[in-house]
Design an enzyme around this catalytic site. Structure first.
Site, PDB file in Angstrom:
ATOM      1  N   GLY A 195       0.778  -1.226   0.000  1.00 41.89           N
ATOM      2  CA  GLY A 195       0.000   0.000   0.000  1.00 41.89           C
ATOM      3  C   GLY A 195       0.814   1.282   0.000  1.00 41.89           C
ATOM      4  CD  GLU A 196      -0.783   7.277  -0.775  1.00 37.08           C
ATOM      5  OE1 GLU A 196      -0.563   8.199  -1.574  1.00 37.08           O
ATOM      6  OE2 GLU A 196      -1.822   7.225  -0.081  1.00 37.08           O
ATOM      7  CB  ALA A 197       2.386   6.457   2.824  1.00 36.62           C
ATOM      8  N   PRO A 226      -3.647   4.114   1.095  1.00 37.38           N
ATOM      9  CG  PRO A 226      -4.390   6.056   2.161  1.00 37.38           C
ATOM     10  CD  PRO A 226      -4.004   5.520   0.819  1.00 37.38           C
TER      11      PRO A 226
END
Length: 320
Positions: A46-48, A196
């Site tokens: 996933g993001e970040a 996220p």
């Protein structure tokens, strides 16, 4: 069906060891090994994810100017961010090489030549363990702009992952028609989107991108609840008080080139989910619509993209 047309992909929907870089990377390495052991040629996160999404900003008055509280949390965020030039991803690259698996991973990047500014970066590591691109999110969304800087077009590239051509975008970038078109124009037929977490972001958009591009589309999402806030974090008591319950419930999914689900959005479940995709399905779907091929009309429409890495020093830049 030819075996050469097939690719097994893994979607790792996990929670980070929030705001702890090394502990989260260890968790990522474990997932990479598990995915490779199951025969996957690509694993997506996933993001970040490393070291974590800035969930605190919205919940703790993140827009208060010169807030000592926000400065303390941000300083910790900088300390735990990923510096590619310093080798923070070297162990992950070694794992990719050892396991012969490609990786898309969302990180918070603190580049050596950009002060202490942070970027939401999607890193692609190939099956030889080489970082082939680091795409910095072109426009952080809403409260993200308080802690993330604007990225550039340097990472808007695709990669050969036989038999597919893969590209990726961060979160809300997947709504940007020109960002998608940039990847389509480079032959993308496997699109990776990272988030996220929250199925409200993926349930409608992912099938739409698949039908638009006649490509496979993957959404990799994270998980996060108040239980992921550890006592050693700065302002942990404030964050636990203000950030109760579930802030990211997942939503990882995969759509086929016709927009149908191969993996419906997975909610509130940590794990690695597998889908086998067939390039023959892409070739068949492109008969009726090929947005970078016979439907593109370059005699009418053209797209100009600046892929230079942003820098205050004007000198030739290299990827990533």
């Amino acid at each position: 069906m030819s075996q050469s047309d097939l690719l097994k992909i893994a979607i790792a929907q996990i929670a980070p060891e929030w705001l702890h870089r090394e502990a989260t990377l260890q968790k990522v390495v474990h997932c990479v090994k598990e995915a490779a052991g199951s025969g996957a040629g690509l694993v997506v996160f996933g993001e970040a994810l490393v070291p974590g999404y800035p969930f605190w900003v919205e919940k703790t008055d993140g827009a208060v100017f010169e807030s000592a509280i926000q400065q303390e949390i941000f300083a910790h965020y900088v300390n735990e961010a990923v510096c590619i030039e310093h080798g923070d991803l070297d162990s992950l690259c070694a794992t990719a090489s050892e396991c012969k698996i490609a990786i898309y991973l969302g990180v918070i990047e603190q580049p050596r030549d950009r002060g202490r500014s942070l970027y939401c970066t999607l890193v692609y590591i190939d099956q030889q363990g080489i970082i082939q691109s680091a795409h910095r999110k072109v426009m952080p969304t809403y409260e993200e702009r308080l802690v993330w800087a604007m990225g550039d077009g340097n990472g808007l590239v695709t990669h050969s992952l036989a038999p597919f051509t893969v590209g990726g975008l961060n979160c809300w970038e997947n709504w940007l028609p020109l960002a998608r078109a940039t990847l389509y124009a480079q032959g993308e037929d496997l699109h990776v989107s990272v988030w996220p977490g929250n199925d409200r972001n993926t349930r409608d958009l992912i099938p739409m991108i698949a039908r638009e591009s006649r490509s496979y589309v993957v959404a990799a999402c994270g998980l996060f609840t108040d239980k992921d806030i550890t006592d050693d974090l700065p302002q942990s008591h404030l964050m636990k008080d203000q950030m109760s319950g579930t802030l990211a419930n997942g939503g990882s999914c995969v759509a086929a080139p016709d927009g149908s689900w191969l993996l419906e959005p997975v909610i509130d479940q940590e794990g690695i989910f597998y889908v086998e995709i067939d390039h023959q399905k892409v070739r068949a779907a492109r008969l009726s619509l090929d947005v970078s091929g016979h439907y593109s009309r370059p005699d009418i429409f053209q797209l100009e993209v600046n892929q230079q890495r942003a820098s205050i020093l004007k000198k030739p830049q290299k990827n990533p």
